[in-house]
Enzyme design. Sequence first.
Site, short mmCIF file in Angstrom:
data_model
loop_
_atom_site.label_atom_id
_atom_site.label_comp_id
_atom_site.label_asym_id
_atom_site.label_seq_id
_atom_site.Cartn_x
_atom_site.Cartn_y
_atom_site.Cartn_z
N TYR A 132 6.07 -4.71 -5.68
CA TYR A 132 5.09 -4.96 -6.48
C TYR A 132 4.94 -6.08 -7.20
O TYR A 132 5.95 -6.55 -7.66
CB TYR A 132 5.11 -3.73 -7.74
CG TYR A 132 5.21 -2.42 -7.30
CD1 TYR A 132 4.59 -1.86 -6.07
CD2 TYR A 132 5.79 -1.24 -8.27
CE1 TYR A 132 4.52 -0.46 -5.76
CE2 TYR A 132 5.56 -0.12 -7.62
CZ TYR A 132 4.96 0.30 -6.65
OH TYR A 132 4.93 1.67 -6.18
N HIS A 190 11.18 3.13 0.20
CA HIS A 190 9.89 2.81 0.29
C HIS A 190 9.30 2.58 1.45
O HIS A 190 9.46 1.89 2.38
CB HIS A 190 9.62 1.41 -0.75
CG HIS A 190 8.43 1.19 -1.50
ND1 HIS A 190 8.21 -0.02 -2.01
CD2 HIS A 190 7.58 2.05 -1.47
CE1 HIS A 190 6.74 0.24 -2.52
NE2 HIS A 190 6.36 1.47 -1.91
#
Length: 305
Positions: free
Chosen positions: A56, A136
């Site tokens: 992010y 992830h």
Amino acid sequence: MELRRLGSTTVEVTTLGLGGAGIAGLYDPVPDAEATAAVRRAFDRGIRYFDTAPHYGAGRGERLMGAALPGGCVISTKVGRLLVPLAAGEPPEAGGFADPPPYRREWDWSAEGILRSLNESLERLGADHVDIVYMHDPDRHEEQVYASAYPALAALRDEGVVRAIGAGMNQSAMLTRLVERLDLDVVLCAGRYTLLDRPALEDLLPACERRGTSVVVGGAYNSGLLAGGTTFDYRPAPPEMLARVARLEEICAGHGVPLRAAALRFPLRHPAVASVVVGCRSAAEVDDNADMFELDIPEALWDEL
């Protein structure tokens, strides 16, 4: 807010959580002050579960969240991507985020990579621990998950370094295989258990019920379509989806409930789901989501939906 326990761990998360992609500048830039205000407002509204990742904003999301959060919160981050400083003349890698820092992302599912990723996340967060670590987006790296990534995370859990481990993906099929083959405490399933798109109901959620694995649902708005936008699964929504949303809005209006409120509460009706995490870019968006989440929804609406 209501707390729900993750699997057989001692970790309890609020049923509404804050996802960290928005404050990191997903698609459009977010000023640091606005991002900080969003995190603090989420805390003020009773949210105690905050999810972030190195991906992010290439670390920006973790730094912002770590600086803004007081103590007493459950934090999750993710592993699988390492952030590597750019070489001289190498262009920034946006990865869908605005104003990217001078890093590129490299996949690394080795045990050494998992440990390095976690340590670097802790440094960016300014923390000595996180509660939950997800693998992830391992879509193309399934064998590496079994060979090295999962054993490394399981060892960290056994040592008490982290309290819960899992995987976070935008699909349900591979998450189901991971739940069935591994001892995961929680999975984060984005966009696949919503009012519009429910494949997880056929495979992942039954598997999680059998195994005692909790589910955190992301993407409850399907990247915007259920919140008044025109994108579905990060792409322009096809006409048939727009028509379905119009029908859902009509049904909700008949019960005096905004569609956004129904979209947020829907996943929590399944017993395997512990929390819904929503990305917010400002304090005003946090307030709007919290207000929607707190509305009473009549059972008759669920029946009709």
